[in-house]
Motif scaffolding. Sequence first.
Motif, short mmCIF file in Angstrom:
data_model
loop_
_atom_site.label_atom_id
_atom_site.label_comp_id
_atom_site.label_asym_id
_atom_site.label_seq_id
_atom_site.Cartn_x
_atom_site.Cartn_y
_atom_site.Cartn_z
N LEU A 1 0.83 -1.21 0.00
CA LEU A 1 0.00 0.00 0.00
C LEU A 1 0.86 1.25 0.00
CD1 LEU A 1 -2.77 1.32 0.13
CD2 LEU A 1 -2.65 1.11 2.63
N LEU A 2 1.86 1.28 0.85
CA LEU A 2 2.77 2.43 0.90
C LEU A 2 3.51 2.58 -0.43
CD1 LEU A 2 4.06 4.74 2.48
CD2 LEU A 2 5.73 3.09 3.35
N GLY A 3 3.95 1.47 -1.00
CA GLY A 3 4.63 1.50 -2.29
C GLY A 3 3.73 2.06 -3.38
N GLY A 4 2.48 1.64 -3.41
CA GLY A 4 1.54 2.15 -4.39
C GLY A 4 1.31 3.64 -4.25
N ALA B 1 4.87 9.97 -6.93
CA ALA B 1 6.01 10.26 -7.80
C ALA B 1 5.57 10.43 -9.25
CB ALA B 1 7.05 9.14 -7.70
N THR B 2 4.59 9.65 -9.69
CA THR B 2 4.08 9.76 -11.05
C THR B 2 3.37 11.09 -11.27
OG1 THR B 2 3.87 7.35 -11.18
CG2 THR B 2 2.62 8.64 -12.78
N VAL B 3 2.55 11.49 -10.32
CA VAL B 3 1.90 12.81 -10.41
C VAL B 3 2.96 13.90 -10.39
CG1 VAL B 3 0.41 14.46 -9.21
CG2 VAL B 3 -0.29 12.08 -9.41
N GLY C 1 10.84 1.62 -8.77
CA GLY C 1 9.67 0.84 -8.34
C GLY C 1 9.86 -0.65 -8.56
N GLY C 2 10.40 -1.01 -9.71
CA GLY C 2 10.64 -2.42 -10.01
C GLY C 2 11.69 -3.04 -9.12
N TRP C 3 12.62 -2.23 -8.66
CA TRP C 3 13.66 -2.73 -7.75
C TRP C 3 13.08 -3.05 -6.37
CZ3 TRP C 3 18.55 -4.11 -8.85
CH2 TRP C 3 19.40 -4.40 -7.77
N PHE C 4 12.19 -2.17 -5.90
CA PHE C 4 11.67 -2.32 -4.54
C PHE C 4 10.33 -3.05 -4.45
CE2 PHE C 4 14.64 1.21 -3.99
CZ PHE C 4 15.35 0.73 -2.91
N LEU D 1 2.66 -4.30 -9.35
CA LEU D 1 2.21 -3.10 -8.65
C LEU D 1 2.60 -1.85 -9.45
CD1 LEU D 1 1.09 -1.65 -6.08
CD2 LEU D 1 3.45 -1.67 -5.23
N VAL D 2 3.83 -1.81 -9.91
CA VAL D 2 4.38 -0.62 -10.56
C VAL D 2 3.60 -0.25 -11.82
CG1 VAL D 2 6.42 0.38 -11.66
CG2 VAL D 2 6.68 -1.06 -9.62
N ALA D 3 3.45 -1.18 -12.73
CA ALA D 3 2.83 -0.86 -14.02
C ALA D 3 1.39 -0.36 -13.91
CB ALA D 3 2.92 -2.06 -14.96
N PRO D 4 0.52 -1.03 -13.17
CA PRO D 4 -0.86 -0.52 -13.08
C PRO D 4 -0.96 0.82 -12.36
CG PRO D 4 -0.76 -2.78 -12.26
CD PRO D 4 0.64 -2.35 -12.54
#
Length: 132
Positions: free
Chosen positions: A8-11, A17-19, A64-67, A72-75
């Motif tokens: 959840l925190l990662g998302g 970061a994306t925004v 994101g892919g590393w952690f 999770l990252v792509a969606p």
Amino acid sequence: MTKTMRTLLGGLLLAAATVGAWWAWLGWESGYTVDPETGATSGPYAVWQVAAAVLTLIVIAAVGGWFWTPWLVAPVMTVTFTAVWAVRAASTDASGLWAVGAALVPIGTAIGATVVSGAAAWLRRRGGAPAR
């Protein structure tokens, strides 16, 4: 920290970061440029803005892919970037062509985020870093 809380925190971090990437490079632009000699209209983004946004998104997807998992990252990146882009485009485009962009942006974002985050996750596993 439990795996659910970590996810959840990662998302949330990925979405923020994306925004931030969208805002830093594209969010502040509001006008089109008209060439006085030809009358051709371009914009609202310059090539360098889009390139910088893409490079920033690549970094976010790689980290994101590393952690976290690419699942999770792509969606998260795709939905977030498409949403902020589409809201702004819909509010500033009177022609209705923003809908075409809103259909194309998620395709490119999903492919890019999946490939980059997948490569980062693969490198993490291959390099012997502990899985998270």
